[in-house]
Design an enzyme around this catalytic site. Structure first.
Site, mmCIF file in Angstrom:
data_model
loop_
_atom_site.group_PDB
_atom_site.id
_atom_site.type_symbol
_atom_site.label_atom_id
_atom_site.label_comp_id
_atom_site.label_asym_id
_atom_site.label_seq_id
_atom_site.Cartn_x
_atom_site.Cartn_y
_atom_site.Cartn_z
ATOM 1 N N SER A 1 -5.963 60.081 55.121
ATOM 2 C CA SER A 1 -5.132 59.828 56.097
ATOM 3 C C SER A 1 -6.120 60.259 57.659
ATOM 4 O O SER A 1 -5.243 59.646 58.713
ATOM 5 C CB SER A 1 -4.065 60.047 56.718
ATOM 6 O OG SER A 1 -3.356 59.526 55.273
ATOM 7 N N LYS B 1 -0.984 63.852 66.619
ATOM 8 C CA LYS B 1 0.025 62.806 65.897
ATOM 9 C C LYS B 1 1.346 63.554 65.488
ATOM 10 O O LYS B 1 1.512 64.605 65.539
ATOM 11 C CB LYS B 1 -0.859 63.624 64.133
ATOM 12 C CG LYS B 1 -0.299 62.880 63.547
ATOM 13 C CD LYS B 1 -0.583 63.064 61.759
ATOM 14 C CE LYS B 1 -0.021 62.186 60.936
ATOM 15 N NZ LYS B 1 -1.402 62.018 59.845
ATOM 16 N N SER C 1 -1.830 57.860 57.208
ATOM 17 C CA SER C 1 -0.772 58.073 58.100
ATOM 18 C C SER C 1 -1.408 58.066 59.641
ATOM 19 O O SER C 1 -0.097 57.828 59.908
ATOM 20 C CB SER C 1 0.115 59.367 57.142
ATOM 21 O OG SER C 1 -0.579 60.445 57.297
#
Length: 500
Positions: free
Chosen positions: A200, A102, A176
């Protein structure tokens, strides 16, 4: 919707008694299977990496999972991995396997945007601990995966919104760590890292039909990973099998002198432990908690998963899970916004115009919260965590849905906005949809308990459904035992979106 693509790895048992298929596409093999073939010399890292780069080239214009792919560095690292393998110098259990992280994780020489327009040229000069540990174990880092702005709900307009690969690419991809969920589900990497502050890792894992492991808070170092809410943030693997999640966690877990909040407890051999089975494992089940205000097909899928675990030898224990009070639910927003405002103090509000609509409003809320508001929220958080702790006194694992329903249809354009009271949405996500699932999500970030999310079925429209397993702190081995046993007795993890 296009038909699901079903593939089975060589070590996956068939429920029909037929021999498992072994000719699945390379991009949908598990990390563990590819690692074994590279170690044995049956595959080369350069070829595997090249195949994934070609798939990224083909699908990225539709899926938008990556912020950046570092092609030259990736191919050079893969070539070096093959040289080391041929010299008998295997680096670790991820040797030669392409993965991605990420875009909150620093990698020296690479940009880390965190979804912010003003960070598009922010080149890191050091590696996050998780990145160092992945590469020390031989992993090939493909690139950075898309995140919402600041790792919250909405996106900045300078970035594309990832597309969930299931159905007609019109389903919510989760936040996210949406890029991580999409890339892993679509075969654009063999594993990824996500972060979980308020769901998330779990949201995108559930809606993209993959495995997500949120470790105990502090089990994985946060050094070099940009914060959202430091006392809530967790970092963990997102994979296509439970074994892969266990392997990646084993690599990234453990104390780090650079992160004083990381835990000093020894890291178990998760893969060895998970194979010990569920005989005698106590699984807590609260039917009302797990099925009330939940879609019927979700309740049925989760109930069947628990029954399957019982048939494998687990003991199902009837329990009562306390529900969060209204102020305990609301406390998450006050705490997360306040912590985020502190994290962004150097750039907000001094560079307020550089922020997108949603995150601008979120930080403004954090700055406007009074010390009394924050204190009340902290009290509510502690109450919620304290009332939940006794649930685990007589069980090893709690079973429940990850979410109350499958992913909904949404318009990615709405992800650039904020609160829309006329539609009852926030950055395109229905507030009512969030509210239905809050009891399965929020408290495990409050108390830092570990969770394992894994696929357990499909909706009538063939959208993935998800089982969530929860345990007391540092009992990830119990989660992995239960998850692995269920996975090996089912075939949900072998079904993938058709993206031909």
């Amino acid at each position: 919707s296009p038909a699901n693509e079903t593939v089975v790895d060589a070590d996956t048992p068939s429920q029909t008694g037929m021999a498992p298929m072994t000719d699945q596409p390379l991009h949908y093999k598990t990390l563990s299977a590819v690692a074994a073939q590279i170690a044995q010399g049956d595959l080369n890292s350069v070829d595997v990496t090249g195949a994934l780069l070609a798939r990224i080239d083909h699908l990225e214009p539709r899926l938008h999972a990556y912020i950046a792919v570092m092609r030259e560095q990736v191919l050079a690292a893969a070539a070096q991995a093959d040289v080391l393998r041929d010299q008998g110098k295997m680096q670790g259990p991820l040797h030669g396997v392409p993965i991605a992280v990420k875009d909150l994780c620093h990698k020296a020489g690479w940009v880390t945007t965190a979804g912010h327009s003003f960070r598009k040229n922010a080149i890191a000069d050091f590696d996050a601990t998780v990145v160092s540990r992945l590469e020390a174990s031989g992993a090939i880092l493909l690139g950075k995966l898309a995140t919402t702005e600041g790792a919250m709900v909405g996106y900045h307009r300078d970035f594309q919104v990832p597309r969930n690969p299931w159905g007609d690419l019109d389903r919510w991809p989760g936040v996210s760590s949406g890029g991580s969920g999409v890339a892993t589900a679509a075969g654009l990497c063999f594993a990824s890292l996500g972060t979980d502050t308020g769901g998330s890792i779990r949201f995108p894992s559930a809606v993209n039909g993959i495995v997500g492991l949120k470790p105990t808070w502090g089990r994985v170092s946060r050094h070099g990973v940009l914060d959202l809410g430091p006392t809530l943030d967790h970092i963990g693997p997102m994979t296509r099998s439970v074994r892969d999640a266990a392997r990646v966690l084993g690599v990234i877990a453990g104390h780090d002198n650079k992160d004083p909040t990381s835990l000093a407890d020894a890291v178990p051999d998760y893969e060895v432990e998970m194979e010990k089975g569920v005989q005698g494992l106590r699984i807590g089940w609260d039917k009302d908690f797990a099925t009330r205000d939940v879609e019927a097909h979700v309740a049925e899928a989760v109930s069947q998963a628990v029954s399957r675990l019982a048939s494998l030898g687990a003991e199902i224990v009837d329990i009562k899970v306390p529900l969060l009070e209204a102020d305990e639910v609301a406390a998450w927003g006050v705490i997360a916004a306040s912590e985020a405002a502190a994290v962004h103090e150097a750039t907000f509000p001094s560079q307020a115009d550089a922020y997108g609509t949603y995150f601008h409003g979120f930080l403004s809320e954090g700055r406007s919260a009074s010390s009394v508001d924050l204190a009340k929220a902290v009290f509510a958080r502690k109450r919620a965590a304290g009332r939940m702790a006794p649930v685990f006194h007589g069980i090893d694992v709690l079973a429940c849905p990850t979410l109350a329903s499958e992913s909904f249809r949404y318009n990615p354009e709405d992800a650039y906005g904020g609160l829309d009271t006329s539609k009852g949405t926030i950055a395109g996500v229905p507030l009512a949809w969030f509210a239905r699932s809050s009891r399965f999500i929020t408290v495990w970030d409050y108390n830092g308990y570990p969770t394992l999310t894994l696929p357990c079925g499909f909706s009538p429209e063939q959208i993935p459904l998800s089982l969530q397993l929860v345990s007391a702190p540092l009992n990830e081995t119990a989660l992995l035992k239960a998850g692995y046993a269920f996975e090996q007795a089912s075939e949900f993890h072998t079904q993938h979106p058709s993206l031909a």
